[in-house]
Enzyme design. Structure first.
Site, PDB file in Angstrom:
ATOM      1  N   HIS A  97      73.440  33.777  48.712  1.00  0.00           N
ATOM      2  CA  HIS A  97      72.731  32.543  48.935  1.00  0.00           C
ATOM      3  C   HIS A  97      71.412  32.907  49.655  1.00  0.00           C
ATOM      4  O   HIS A  97      70.334  32.269  48.965  1.00  0.00           O
ATOM      5  CB  HIS A  97      73.268  31.950  50.303  1.00  0.00           C
ATOM      6  CG  HIS A  97      72.591  30.657  50.825  1.00  0.00           C
ATOM      7  ND1 HIS A  97      72.718  29.524  50.279  1.00  0.00           N
ATOM      8  CD2 HIS A  97      71.645  30.812  51.791  1.00  0.00           C
ATOM      9  CE1 HIS A  97      72.024  28.592  50.974  1.00  0.00           C
ATOM     10  NE2 HIS A  97      71.317  29.418  51.811  1.00  0.00           N
ATOM     11  N   GLU A  98      71.040  33.969  50.280  1.00  0.00           N
ATOM     12  CA  GLU A  98      69.827  34.500  50.706  1.00  0.00           C
ATOM     13  C   GLU A  98      69.029  35.434  49.517  1.00  0.00           C
ATOM     14  O   GLU A  98      67.528  34.937  49.492  1.00  0.00           O
ATOM     15  CB  GLU A  98      69.738  35.390  51.995  1.00  0.00           C
ATOM     16  CG  GLU A  98      70.426  34.828  53.159  1.00  0.00           C
ATOM     17  CD  GLU A  98      70.098  33.543  53.636  1.00  0.00           C
ATOM     18  OE1 GLU A  98      68.588  33.347  53.383  1.00  0.00           O
ATOM     19  OE2 GLU A  98      70.435  32.840  54.317  1.00  0.00           O
ATOM     20  N   HIS A 123      67.583  32.308  47.640  1.00  0.00           N
ATOM     21  CA  HIS A 123      66.276  31.777  48.177  1.00  0.00           C
ATOM     22  C   HIS A 123      64.970  32.553  47.867  1.00  0.00           C
ATOM     23  O   HIS A 123      64.070  32.089  47.444  1.00  0.00           O
ATOM     24  CB  HIS A 123      66.303  31.781  49.662  1.00  0.00           C
ATOM     25  CG  HIS A 123      66.981  30.538  50.260  1.00  0.00           C
ATOM     26  ND1 HIS A 123      66.769  29.252  50.091  1.00  0.00           N
ATOM     27  CD2 HIS A 123      68.090  30.476  51.422  1.00  0.00           C
ATOM     28  CE1 HIS A 123      67.426  28.541  50.615  1.00  0.00           C
ATOM     29  NE2 HIS A 123      68.469  29.165  51.402  1.00  0.00           N
ATOM     30  N   GLU A 144      68.595  24.386  49.806  1.00  0.00           N
ATOM     31  CA  GLU A 144      69.701  24.901  50.380  1.00  0.00           C
ATOM     32  C   GLU A 144      70.892  24.908  49.151  1.00  0.00           C
ATOM     33  O   GLU A 144      71.497  25.814  49.055  1.00  0.00           O
ATOM     34  CB  GLU A 144      70.190  24.265  51.616  1.00  0.00           C
ATOM     35  CG  GLU A 144      69.001  24.638  52.586  1.00  0.00           C
ATOM     36  CD  GLU A 144      69.072  26.009  52.974  1.00  0.00           C
ATOM     37  OE1 GLU A 144      70.304  26.892  53.043  1.00  0.00           O
ATOM     38  OE2 GLU A 144      68.013  26.545  53.458  1.00  0.00           O
TER      39      GLU A 144
END
Length: 196
Positions: A61-62, A65, A122
């Site tokens: 997930h990071e 980003h 997100e």
């Protein structure tokens, strides 16, 4: 390490040559990403991500980003919103309704633009991160389990989705499950991804 298992499946980045994952000693159940391939994970998250696949969900997930340049997009959006509000304030001049109009516009921008945009970023990071972790040999269905754990850890203390920059736990669980069901079967090889 888990981070390297995932970043090995990411093309080289023009802005930086190496990813860095740092663990911070804090009870916060959170992680973050910064431009330049910097990822931070708080030790409190390690109590919620109970296995390497769930930790890979967070790292994926990071990484997503960073790949999507979300932090710079948020900064640009915030600057544009502030500039728009300043122009409107000047245009209204000494109007008797200036304060009320500006307050309404501020609320409208916050809840109609900034918060939904954050939720979109997100959700995008959730899905791209899921794909990255699966390609890296981690079980994508553990992303669903991670968010069930996050829901338990929050004790139901989550703001309504409309008032948050993040999707609700239920939305994330539903979206991740639907996407995991669509992924091709990957070899779940469990690469090295240690919690400590």
């Amino acid at each position: 390490m888990c981070g390297q298992s995932i970043t090995d499946h990411v093309p080289p980045q023009p802005e930086f040559s190496q990813w860095e994952v740092v663990v911070f000693d804090s009870d916060q159940v959170n992680a973050f990403a910064l431009p330049g391939g910097k990822i931070g994970v708080y030790t409190g998250l390690l109590d919620v991500a109970v296995n390497q696949d769930q930790l890979a969900t967070v790292i994926g997930h990071e990484v997503a980003h960073v790949l999507a340049d979300h932090s710079n997009e948020r900064l640009s959006q915030s600057q544009l919103a502030n500039a728009g509000l300043q122009v409107t304030s000047v245009a209204l001049g000494g109007s008797q309704y200036k304060d009320v109009t500006m307050a309404a516009l501020g609320v409208g921008v916050q809840y109609g633009v900034i918060l939904p945009y954050g939720r979109t970023q997100e959700s995008e990071a959730d899905i791209v991160g899921l794909e990255l972790m699966a390609k890296s040999g981690f079980d994508p269905f553990q992303s669903v389990e991670l968010w069930k754990n996050m829901a338990k850890a929050s004790g139901g203390n989550q703001p309504p989705e409309l008032l948050s920059t993040h999707p609700s736990h239920d939305t994330r669980i539903s979206d991740l499950k639907a996407k995991a069901d669509q992924l091709p079967e990957y070899d779940i090889a469990h690469p090295t991804c240690k919690k400590a």
